[in-house]
Write a protein that holds these residues in place. Structure first.
Motif, PDB file in Angstrom:
ATOM      1  N   ARG A  77       0.871  -1.171   0.044  1.00  0.00           N
ATOM      2  CA  ARG A  77       0.187   0.081   0.046  1.00  0.00           C
ATOM      3  C   ARG A  77       0.855   1.142  -0.203  1.00  0.00           C
ATOM      4  N   GLU A  78       1.862   1.229   0.851  1.00  0.00           N
ATOM      5  CA  GLU A  78       2.489   2.549   1.034  1.00  0.00           C
ATOM      6  C   GLU A  78       3.535   2.664  -0.255  1.00  0.00           C
ATOM      7  N   THR A  79       3.485   4.082  -0.672  1.00  0.00           N
ATOM      8  CA  THR A  79       4.319   4.545  -1.834  1.00  0.00           C
ATOM      9  C   THR A  79       4.912   5.835  -1.479  1.00  0.00           C
ATOM     10  N   GLN A 115       6.594  -2.838   5.151  1.00  0.00           N
ATOM     11  CA  GLN A 115       5.497  -3.707   4.481  1.00  0.00           C
ATOM     12  C   GLN A 115       6.389  -4.705   3.682  1.00  0.00           C
ATOM     13  N   ALA A 173       8.752   7.984   5.854  1.00  0.00           N
ATOM     14  CA  ALA A 173       7.804   7.261   4.352  1.00  0.00           C
ATOM     15  C   ALA A 173       8.566   5.849   4.012  1.00  0.00           C
ATOM     16  N   GLY A 222       8.273   3.170   6.425  1.00  0.00           N
ATOM     17  CA  GLY A 222       6.903   2.482   6.372  1.00  0.00           C
ATOM     18  C   GLY A 222       6.844   1.613   5.268  1.00  0.00           C
ATOM     19  N   MET A 223       7.265   1.984   4.016  1.00  0.00           N
ATOM     20  CA  MET A 223       7.101   0.992   3.024  1.00  0.00           C
ATOM     21  C   MET A 223       8.154  -0.100   2.918  1.00  0.00           C
TER      22      MET A 223
END
Length: 196
Positions: free
Chosen positions: A141-143, A175, A168, A171-172
């Motif tokens: 989901r995270e980009t 995942q 950020a 976060g990616m």
């Protein structure tokens, strides 16, 4: 766990290597991945746009490039695609490279780092998601998206908002690490696509 970072633009004067280098360093700092940067502009990664007839052997001039890229992609547990946006989509050389392979992508996670003008490459990412779904990859989901990217990085290739962009990226990466581990374990138990 091995993470392949793929630089999708081959255009002269491209900004992609700046973004890719920054992200690769963030991934190294994260500490859970071995990083392999695949820059599609390098001559040894160039594949022809004309595919051989289905089932036919590869031409000699293509065989070694295809084998080397196949080995690197197959060795990856996760992928990050670094892409600009060209006319509301992603570069043709990136699609060409993706299309030359199939099993190498399967049952592995993919993340996206995009850059560009006002849209920051987000439309390119939205076009890539169904392509990777068709390849049986799992997109996270995270980009990360860099609007007006050339204004967001300093002369050393570091984003001006170092803290926010680093958070950020992490976060990616979290995942990708979770999915990469879960899918690697699943592939080890049962090859993807085999009967249960």
């Amino acid at each position: 766990m091995r993470l392949a970072v793929i630089v999708g633009s081959v255009r002269e004067g491209r900004f992609g290597p700046v973004v890719a280098h920054w992200f690769a360093e963030e991934a190294r700092t994260y500490g859970e991945f071995e990083i392999d940067v695949l820059d599609l502009a390098r001559a040894e990664h160039e594949l022809p746009v004309a595919f051989p007839e289905f089932g036919a052997p590869l031409p000699d001039a293509v065989r070694e490039t295809h084998r080397a890229l196949s080995e690197r992609l197959a060795a990856a547990d996760a992928f990050v695609i670094v892409t600009p946006e060209y006319n509301h989509s992603y570069p043709a050389p990136l699609k060409n490279t993706v299309d030359w392979f199939r099993e190498e992508w399967q049952a592995k996670p993919a993340g996206f780092v995009s850059y560009g003008g006002m849209a920051g490459g987000q439309r390119a990412v939205e076009h890539l998601r169904p392509v990777f779904a068709e390849l049986h990859a799992v997109t996270v989901r995270e980009t990360l998206s860099f609007h007006m990217a050339w204004e967001r990085f300093d002369e050393d290739g570091v984003p001006h908002d170092r803290e926010g962009t680093s958070a950020a990226a992490k976060g990616m990466l979290r995942q990708l690490h979770w999915w990469g581990g879960a899918l690697r374990e699943a592939r080890a138990k049962s090859p993807y696509g085999s009967a249960a």
